[in-house]
Design a protein around this motif. Structure first.
Motif, short mmCIF file in Angstrom:
data_model
loop_
_atom_site.label_atom_id
_atom_site.label_comp_id
_atom_site.label_asym_id
_atom_site.label_seq_id
_atom_site.Cartn_x
_atom_site.Cartn_y
_atom_site.Cartn_z
N ILE A 1 57.45 40.13 -0.37
CA ILE A 1 56.91 40.95 0.73
C ILE A 1 55.50 40.44 1.06
CG2 ILE A 1 56.30 43.30 1.43
CD1 ILE A 1 58.31 44.32 -0.63
N ASP A 2 55.19 40.45 2.33
CA ASP A 2 53.84 40.10 2.80
C ASP A 2 53.47 38.64 2.59
OD1 ASP A 2 53.50 42.74 3.55
OD2 ASP A 2 52.54 43.31 1.66
N SER B 1 52.67 35.18 3.91
CA SER B 1 52.28 34.66 5.21
C SER B 1 51.30 33.51 5.03
CB SER B 1 51.62 35.76 6.06
OG SER B 1 51.12 35.23 7.28
N VAL C 1 49.22 37.49 -3.03
CA VAL C 1 50.45 36.70 -2.89
C VAL C 1 50.36 35.44 -3.75
CG1 VAL C 1 51.86 35.34 -1.30
CG2 VAL C 1 50.98 37.57 -0.59
N ASP D 1 49.56 32.68 12.33
CA ASP D 1 50.63 32.56 11.35
C ASP D 1 51.37 31.23 11.55
OD1 ASP D 1 53.32 32.81 10.11
OD2 ASP D 1 52.64 34.82 9.63
N CYS E 1 46.08 32.08 2.70
CA CYS E 1 47.11 32.99 2.20
C CYS E 1 46.43 34.09 1.39
CB CYS E 1 48.12 32.23 1.33
SG CYS E 1 49.55 33.21 0.80
N ASP E 2 47.02 35.25 1.35
CA ASP E 2 46.44 36.39 0.63
C ASP E 2 46.36 36.09 -0.86
OD1 ASP E 2 45.69 39.38 0.61
OD2 ASP E 2 47.31 39.26 -0.85
#
Length: 362
Positions: free
Chosen positions: A248-249, A251, A329, A259, A325-326
């Motif tokens: 999930i999430d 990106s 993540v 993106d 990227c986060d």
């Protein structure tokens, strides 16, 4: 009676050994779970110590499991097990009854348990450990004191060594959705038959000194400016079946924030993504990365760094493609900083830590 107590001793011991080893395979995963609890409780000051807590907890579980099986210091070990299981029962009970923690991490990511399953397991262990505590004198130890000490020490050093290895080279068994062979886009899809939770928005207003609650479909007929807004909440109407996408999430973004996930995964030629949560220890791997990049570039393998610390990365690695990227993540996808992914489209063809990255591409 002695047979029953011996069976309980083996069951409790093996369960603690299994629990400790499966988490020792990924101590960072347990440390992140600890941070989740600390975030909920507002104990942010402990976040920097969770890895130490995780390493110690895993060793303690395995050593305690071995000690109870061989019968070393039976009374002291039984008390230690009792304190451990009371602590674990509190955590799993909190996860179950508060609803703020989805999984307790009892068996890591390899064997995720629901809060209800974890709490039930701990209640059973609590009962069995109490039995051992009050009957430990009825069953003799399996071996001499010196023999038991040898086994206990071996388990301590073996668990500590395992954790040192996986922190340097990645977990022996990768149970994450980003493991070798997985297609990331497939892991991002909601599974068939998934039923999400259903929520209704409930508004809280005050009128004539009284609190009034209603949802979108039942506004009061006399609703006007005399109603004073107080709050709005999401109320669970129907519980789903808990099936969600494994990733999930996820990106990937360029430096402008656009993106580029689909564009990156559209690459039909093998390429390397280097996941680095931050640049805090970049001095330890920058030179090796530069050598590897040159080697792979000569074989027409493109290389990009995926990080949350893009500003430093741009400065430190000029001429290298930097992808944002986060951080959450990244720390899920890559347990070692940095971790090298050999990609083929969206599929993880290979995945290695820096210490073995030279073998990423034969």
């Amino acid at each position: 009676m002695k047979i029953i107590i011996s069976l309980i001793r083996w069951f409790v011991g093996l369960l603690f050994i299994f629990s400790g080893l499966i988490k020792a395979n990924d101590p960072l995963g347990l440390s992140y779970k600890m941070q989740e609890f600390f975030e909920v409780w507002g104990w942010h000051f402990l976040n920097d110590y969770t890895l130490v807590f995780s390493l110690g907890m895993n060793v303690l579980e395995v050593v305690a499991g071995v000690a109870v099986i061989v019968g070393w210091r039976k009374r002291s070990v039984s008390w230690m097990l009792l304190l451990l299981i009371i602590f674990f029962t509190f955590l799993t009970g909190y996860a179950l009854f508060s609803g703020k923690i989805k999984t307790c991490g009892c068996f890591g990511d390899c064997l995720p348990l629901t809060p209800a399953m974890s709490f039930g397991k701990d209640i059973l262990l609590l009962v069995l450990i109490l039995v051992l505590l009050f009957t430990n004198r009825k069953v003799p130890s399996m071996m001499s004191e010196s023999g038991a000490v040898i086994y206990v020490l071996l388990s301590l050093f073996a668990t500590a060594g395992l954790q040192w290895y996986v922190l340097k080279y990645l977990p022996l068994v990768d149970c994450l959705p980003y493991k070798k062979g997985n297609d990331i886009t497939e892991q991002m899809k909601t599974p068939q038959g998934a039923i999400p939770d259903s929520f209704a928005i409930v508004f809280q207003y005050k009128k004539d000194g009284k609190d009034i609650f209603f949802d979108q479909a039942s506004f009061p007929a006399d609703f006007d400016s005399t109603y004073e807004y107080v709050d709005r909440k999401d109320k669970l109407v129907k519980k789903g079946n808990g099936l969600t996408a494994k990733i999930i999430d996820f990106s990937l973004q360029n430096l402008s924030g656009v993106d580029t996930t689909a564009a990156v995964f559209a690459n039909t030629h093998p390429y390397v993504l280097v996941f680095a949560k931050d640049m805090s220890k970049v001095a330890e791997w920058a030179n090796e990365f530069t050598k590897l990049k040159a080697k792979w570039s000569s074989a027409n393998i493109t290389v990009a760094i995926v990080t949350a610390d893009t500003e430093k990365a741009v400065t430190l690695f000029p001429g290298t493609t930097i992808i944002r990227c986060d951080a959450t993540v990244i720390k899920t996808a890559a347990r070692v900083n940095p971790t090298f992914f050999l990609m083929e489209g969206a599929r993880v063809k290979n995945k290695l830590a820096l210490a073995k990255a030279d073998a990423l591409i034969p």
